[in-house]
Design a protein around this motif. Structure first.
Motif, PDB file in Angstrom:
ATOM      1  N   SER A 145      31.368   7.757  40.046  1.00  0.00           N
ATOM      2  CA  SER A 145      29.932   8.001  39.931  1.00  0.00           C
ATOM      3  C   SER A 145      29.665   9.494  39.933  1.00  0.00           C
ATOM      4  O   SER A 145      30.531  10.295  40.279  1.00  0.00           O
ATOM      5  CB  SER A 145      29.176   7.323  41.081  1.00  0.00           C
ATOM      6  N   ARG A 146      28.450   9.860  39.530  1.00  0.00           N
ATOM      7  CA  ARG A 146      28.035  11.264  39.499  1.00  0.00           C
ATOM      8  C   ARG A 146      26.822  11.490  40.407  1.00  0.00           C
ATOM      9  O   ARG A 146      26.010  10.593  40.585  1.00  0.00           O
ATOM     10  CB  ARG A 146      27.539  11.657  38.097  1.00  0.00           C
ATOM     11  N   ASP A 147      26.736  12.698  40.918  1.00  0.00           N
ATOM     12  CA  ASP A 147      25.507  13.186  41.534  1.00  0.00           C
ATOM     13  C   ASP A 147      25.228  14.531  40.883  1.00  0.00           C
ATOM     14  O   ASP A 147      25.802  15.557  41.265  1.00  0.00           O
ATOM     15  CB  ASP A 147      25.664  13.318  43.050  1.00  0.00           C
ATOM     16  N   LYS A 193      24.182  17.573  42.900  1.00  0.00           N
ATOM     17  CA  LYS A 193      25.246  18.218  43.677  1.00  0.00           C
ATOM     18  C   LYS A 193      26.387  18.683  42.784  1.00  0.00           C
ATOM     19  O   LYS A 193      27.390  19.190  43.302  1.00  0.00           O
ATOM     20  CB  LYS A 193      25.767  17.256  44.741  1.00  0.00           C
TER      21      LYS A 193
END
Length: 123
Positions: free
Chosen positions: A70-72, A75
């Motif tokens: 997954s990505r954020d 951040k």
């Protein structure tokens, strides 16, 4: 440009870990990002990938259903959540970024690599 992995540790079989890949110098949301791993005496293998196009994901059969990438974007980080860990998951885990929408199984097609983080699954 720098990619820095963290989160590797010694964990018992059945346990969980979350690896992080933090980027500086690039915006990861524009890159396909993959997690590779290399166990001692084995070839490096791509185990998960997230594209920059609709965040489509890929998982190797060996980790599908147990790992989640997954990505954020806020951040500038990509994660690898690893559940139901097995001794055969023991390896050095690397993140890699490709300046292209889609990922690749070939490591040489990635532009940036992290230094790796050790994951050991053992009782």
């Amino acid at each position: 440009v720098q990619l820095v992995e963290s989160g590797g540790d010694l964990v018992q079989p059945g346990g969980s870990l979350r690896l992080s890949c933090v980027a500086s110098g690039i915006f990861l949301n524009y890159y396909a990002v993959a997690w590779f791993r290399q166990a001692r005496g084995k070839e490096r293998e791509r185990i998960a990938c997230i594209s920059s196009i609709d965040d489509d994901t890929y998982y190797a059969p060996s980790v599908k259903g147990r790992f989640t990438i997954s990505r954020d974007n806020a951040k500038n980080t990509v994660y690898l959540q690893m559940n139901s860990l097995k001794p055969e998951d023991t390896a050095v885990y690397y993140c890699a970024a490709r300046d292209y929408g889609l990922g690749s199984r070939y490591g040489y097609e990635y532009d940036y690599w992290g230094q790796g983080t050790q994951v050991t699954v053992s009782s």
